[in-house]
Design a protein around this motif. Structure first.
Motif, PDB file in Angstrom:
ATOM      1  N   ALA A  73       0.848  -1.186   0.000  1.00 43.32           N
ATOM      2  CA  ALA A  73       0.000   0.000   0.000  1.00 43.32           C
ATOM      3  C   ALA A  73       0.889   1.243   0.000  1.00 43.32           C
ATOM      4  O   ALA A  73       1.983   1.213   0.559  1.00 43.32           O
ATOM      5  CB  ALA A  73      -0.894  -0.002   1.234  1.00 43.32           C
TER       6      ALA A  73
ATOM      7  N   VAL B 177       0.444  -3.343   4.674  1.00 45.83           N
ATOM      8  CA  VAL B 177       0.106  -2.019   5.200  1.00 45.83           C
ATOM      9  C   VAL B 177       0.959  -1.703   6.415  1.00 45.83           C
ATOM     10  O   VAL B 177       1.157  -2.554   7.282  1.00 45.83           O
ATOM     11  CB  VAL B 177      -1.392  -1.970   5.600  1.00 45.83           C
ATOM     12  CG1 VAL B 177      -1.776  -0.591   6.074  1.00 45.83           C
ATOM     13  CG2 VAL B 177      -2.265  -2.384   4.451  1.00 45.83           C
TER      14      VAL B 177
ATOM     15  N   THR C  73      -1.971   3.369   9.331  1.00 43.89           N
ATOM     16  CA  THR C  73      -2.556   3.903   8.112  1.00 43.89           C
ATOM     17  C   THR C  73      -4.066   4.032   8.302  1.00 43.89           C
ATOM     18  O   THR C  73      -4.717   3.077   8.703  1.00 43.89           O
ATOM     19  CB  THR C  73      -2.289   2.945   6.935  1.00 43.89           C
ATOM     20  OG1 THR C  73      -0.903   2.654   6.911  1.00 43.89           O
ATOM     21  CG2 THR C  73      -2.719   3.536   5.625  1.00 43.89           C
TER      22      THR C  73
ATOM     23  N   LEU D   7      -6.759   3.264   2.674  1.00 40.65           N
ATOM     24  CA  LEU D   7      -6.768   1.893   2.145  1.00 40.65           C
ATOM     25  C   LEU D   7      -7.952   1.692   1.210  1.00 40.65           C
ATOM     26  O   LEU D   7      -7.826   1.122   0.124  1.00 40.65           O
ATOM     27  CB  LEU D   7      -6.866   0.881   3.284  1.00 40.65           C
ATOM     28  CG  LEU D   7      -5.670   0.724   4.196  1.00 40.65           C
ATOM     29  CD1 LEU D   7      -5.910  -0.423   5.151  1.00 40.65           C
ATOM     30  CD2 LEU D   7      -4.416   0.477   3.392  1.00 40.65           C
TER      31      LEU D   7
END
Lengths: 445, 279
Positions: free
Chosen positions: A33, A311, A315, A320
């Motif tokens: 990500a 990830v 975050t 996402l």
């Protein structure tokens, strides 16, 4: 079928429920990500004691720098997951406990500069104590969902002999595929992590439990075990896919025929169950000296492109979901974790934490609870042989002591009863209310 | 003939046993006379607010230790002068009723914005476990009837428009059952002579993203503090909330008029409000 001599006979349980798997992301490889602009790092991400902040506002931090720690034993430190500046503190509500917890906000400088990693020169020669210190220092927790500090799980109390280690690759929750992809893509690291677990606990037997809906993972792991020459030590047990196969109490009962005592842990019967992602993280922590700052999260459900993402912790969910193409249709609910045991989150600025294995976007339908018709379906499916039908009645009548007598402490809230209930009774929620009330009363005494 | 005779014989034998039991076994348990006397004064509704198993259990406890009445008084007796007098006589002590008489007060103004759809068990206890409720303010009254159901006096009603519990101080005896029941710790027992009530459950730990400010709560503007001419309002700097010294208050209503958020209310008029509230 069993030509390599690694695979054991398939096992299954008559309990539990068959849920639609909906593993949309089983075939999509793990993607990294994009690094977020800011991360929110709660100081309490594990079962046990919360951390205390080691940095203050305005401090510069590097990726992997320890920013929260505690002197308590049952605790895992937290690390900065991006490099940048501590821009302040905030409060997040942790869904499982509903307690507000303090969190540090790190604003990125875009460089993602890492701290110097302490890579061991000869990882094979590390002593058990050094390994445990490294795992503790990396802030590792169990990745199956409960987030219990790993070093505690790896140091059984004196006099307890661990004779079996089960590596849990079941992933019985629908939708979630993070462990599946970890086994396929980081299989070597998983086995290497398992080797470290073997070194620490020195068990007699080691099983790798994988559900039969992940045939590719079973084949892959089998080949890897043979290729790494660990054929004699590691055995794979394929399991019939049924929910909640991956719960550790169910696994020990099914594979070994041993039952965990009431209020006890698998530890008390000489078994330790670890998740495959935890094994991978143990490898990273011990062999590469990497602090535990990222994990694979499945983002799925009503998003445009469901994905398995690697990830960094902290975050925000929003970034996402945006990366996966945004919310589709009328979806209005975001669940952290699996659909059976996960927690709804109302705020898309909530960060990914260590226990998050999936993010599911779905349309919520209101529950229309009806009266119990005493059909007994919940009793049929309960993997712990409880009578879930009595708990809502006792809670409605305020008879919390009676809940305790009905062994409410054995329930691990898998949700099979509520899933199968034809009267739509949110049984697990009632059980949670009773458990909370019982702990409150025990504390007041 | 024989069966009939046999039956009559059994009947007579049983009758004899019953008669012997009747005359031999004492019908009143000795040593419980005082407990019985106290029990007759108690209301007998077994509400459990004193922490004892029912009124008889409380009477037994009082017989052993009469000082218990000051620690955990039966609040229903406190409200009724006649039975209070009898209890004082029975225990041989005098009670300071005005200091012990308390009323429940819900520290919430209601109206807090709903931020997510909650579907699940319709009780405050269950809803509060998820993210401290579904209101914008994590300490706001959820209005799902937990306190209303536990109240032995039916003194609590829920204002469905504002979604907040309202206590009728006339009916409330201050037993404190609702205080322990409320999962958000919104309800507090205040002295019965309270004049101005602060209707916000402000906690410093509030800066949860997306839930920073309730539109109907205290904004810490200190206008009430400045408006008070009798020095009855003290500003608690630590909590950033006003604290009212009830003895100095003259009920001039200046603070209530000054408050833009309507977080201050006249507690002496709470009865009228409770009657106006739709049940």
């Amino acid at each position: 079928m069993n030509k390599l001599g690694v695979r054991l006979k398939k096992k299954g349980t008559p309990y539990g429920v068959k849920v639609p798997e909906s593993k949309l992301t089983a075939k999509s490889p793990i993607e990294r990500a994009p690094l977020p602009e800011k991360v929110i790092i709660p100081l309490h991400q594990n079962i046990g004691a919360p951390c205390e902040a080691l940095v203050k506002r305005g401090d510069k931090v590097l990726t992997g720098q320890k920013i929260g720690d505690s002197e308590k034993y049952v605790n895992a430190p937290v690390h900065a997951t991006i490099s940048g500046e501590i821009s302040g503190t905030t409060i997040v509500v942790n869904p499982p406990t509903a307690q507000p917890i303090e969190a540090l906000v790190v604003t990125s400088d875009g460089a993602d500069e890492w701290v110097e990693l302490d890579v061991p020169k000869n990882p094979e020669a590390l002593s058990v104590k050094e390994i445990l210190d490294r795992i503790r220092g990396a802030g590792l927790v169990g990745l199956g969902g409960a987030a219990f500090p790993t070093h505690v799980k790896l140091s059984p109390p004196k006099g307890t002999k661990i004779d079996t280690v089960i590596l849990n690759g079941c992933e019985c929750e629908p939708y979630i595929t993070s462990d599946h992809r970890v086994m396929l893509e980081y299989g070597e690291k998983v086995l290497s992590g398992l080797n470290i677990i073997r070194k620490v606990l020195s068990p007699d037997t080691i099983y790798i439990a994988i559900e039969d809906n992940k045939d590719d993972a079973i084949d892959h792991m089998e080949e890897l075990i043979v290729a790494m020459g660990l054929k004699e030590d590691f055995k794979i047990i394929p399991l019939k896919s049924k929910y909640p196969m991956g719960a550790e109490k169910v696994l020990t009962k099914m594979i070994l025929g041993r039952e965990v005592p009431i209020g006890g842990l698998p530890l008390h019967i000489g078994v330790v169950v670890h998740n495959v992602s935890t094994a991978k993280a143990i490898h990273d922590a011990v062999f590469e000296g990497k602090p535990f700052i990222e994990r694979v999260v499945t983002v799925t459900g009503a998003v445009k492109n469901p994905k398995n993402l690697l990830v960094r912790f902290g975050t925000p969910l929003r970034s996402l979901i945006d990366y996966c193409g945004g919310i589709e249709g009328k979806a209005n609910e975001v669940v952290l974790g699996g659909p059976m045991m996960g927690f709804s989150q109302f705020d898309l600025d909530f960060p990914v934490i260590k226990g998050t294995n999936g993010v599911i976007v779905k349309e919520s339908t209101p529950i229309r609870e009806q009266d119990c018709i005493s059909c007994g379906k919940c009793i049929e499916v309960c993997p712990m042989y409880l009578m879930p039908t009595v708990f809502p009645r006792y809670v409605k009548a305020g008879r919390y002591d009676a809940c305790k007598e009905a062994y409410i402490d054995d329930c691990f809230e898998c949700g099979a009863c509520a899933y199968t209930c034809p009267a739509n009774i949110p049984i697990v929620q009632y059980i949670k209310v009773a458990k909370r009330e019982l702990t409150k009363r025990a504390a007041n005494k | 003939m024989i069966p009939i005779g046999l039956l009559i014989g059994i009947g007579l034998a049983c009758g004899l046993i019953i008669y012997l039991v009747y005359i031999k076994v004492p019908r009143k348990v000795k040593g419980l006379e005082k407990t019985e006397e106290i029990n007759a004064i108690l209301p007998g509704i077994n509400c459990g607010a004193c922490g004892r198993p029912g009124c008889f259990g409380y009477a037994q406890a009082l017989t052993q230790d009469s000082n218990l009445v000051t620690k955990t008084p039966c609040t229903i007796v406190l409200q009724d002068p006649e039975s209070l007098e009898r209890l004082e006589k029975a225990l041989g002590i005098t009670l300071d009723v005005s200091a012990m008489s308390k009323k429940a007060l819900v520290h919430c103004n209601g109206n807090s914005e709903v931020i997510c759809n909650y579907s699940g068990v319709e009780t405050c206890k269950a809803a509060a476990q998820l993210l401290s409720g579904y209101k914008k303010c994590p300490y706001a009254c959820l209005g799902l009837d937990d306190c209303m159901e536990v109240c032995p006096q039916d003194a609590i009603s829920i204002d469905r428009e504002k979604n907040v519990a309202i206590v009728d101080p006339e009916k409330c005896t201050g037993c404190g059952l609702c205080v322990t029941e409320c999962p958000l710790n919104l309800i507090e027992l205040v002295p019965a002579g309270t004049k101005i009530a602060f209707l916000c459950n402000y906690k410093p730990l509030r800066d949860i993203p997306g839930r920073e400010k309730c539109d109907f709560g205290c904004t810490h503007c200190r206008k009430c503090f400045k408006s008070c001419e009798d020095e009855a309002i003290v500003w608690n700097k630590e909590k950033a909330i006003p604290e009212i010294i009830q003895e100095k208050c003259t009920l001039c209503h200046k603070c209530i008029e000054a408050c833009e958020q309507n977080t201050l209310a006249d507690f002496t008029k709470a009865k009228i409000e409770a009657e106006l509230a739709p049940a």
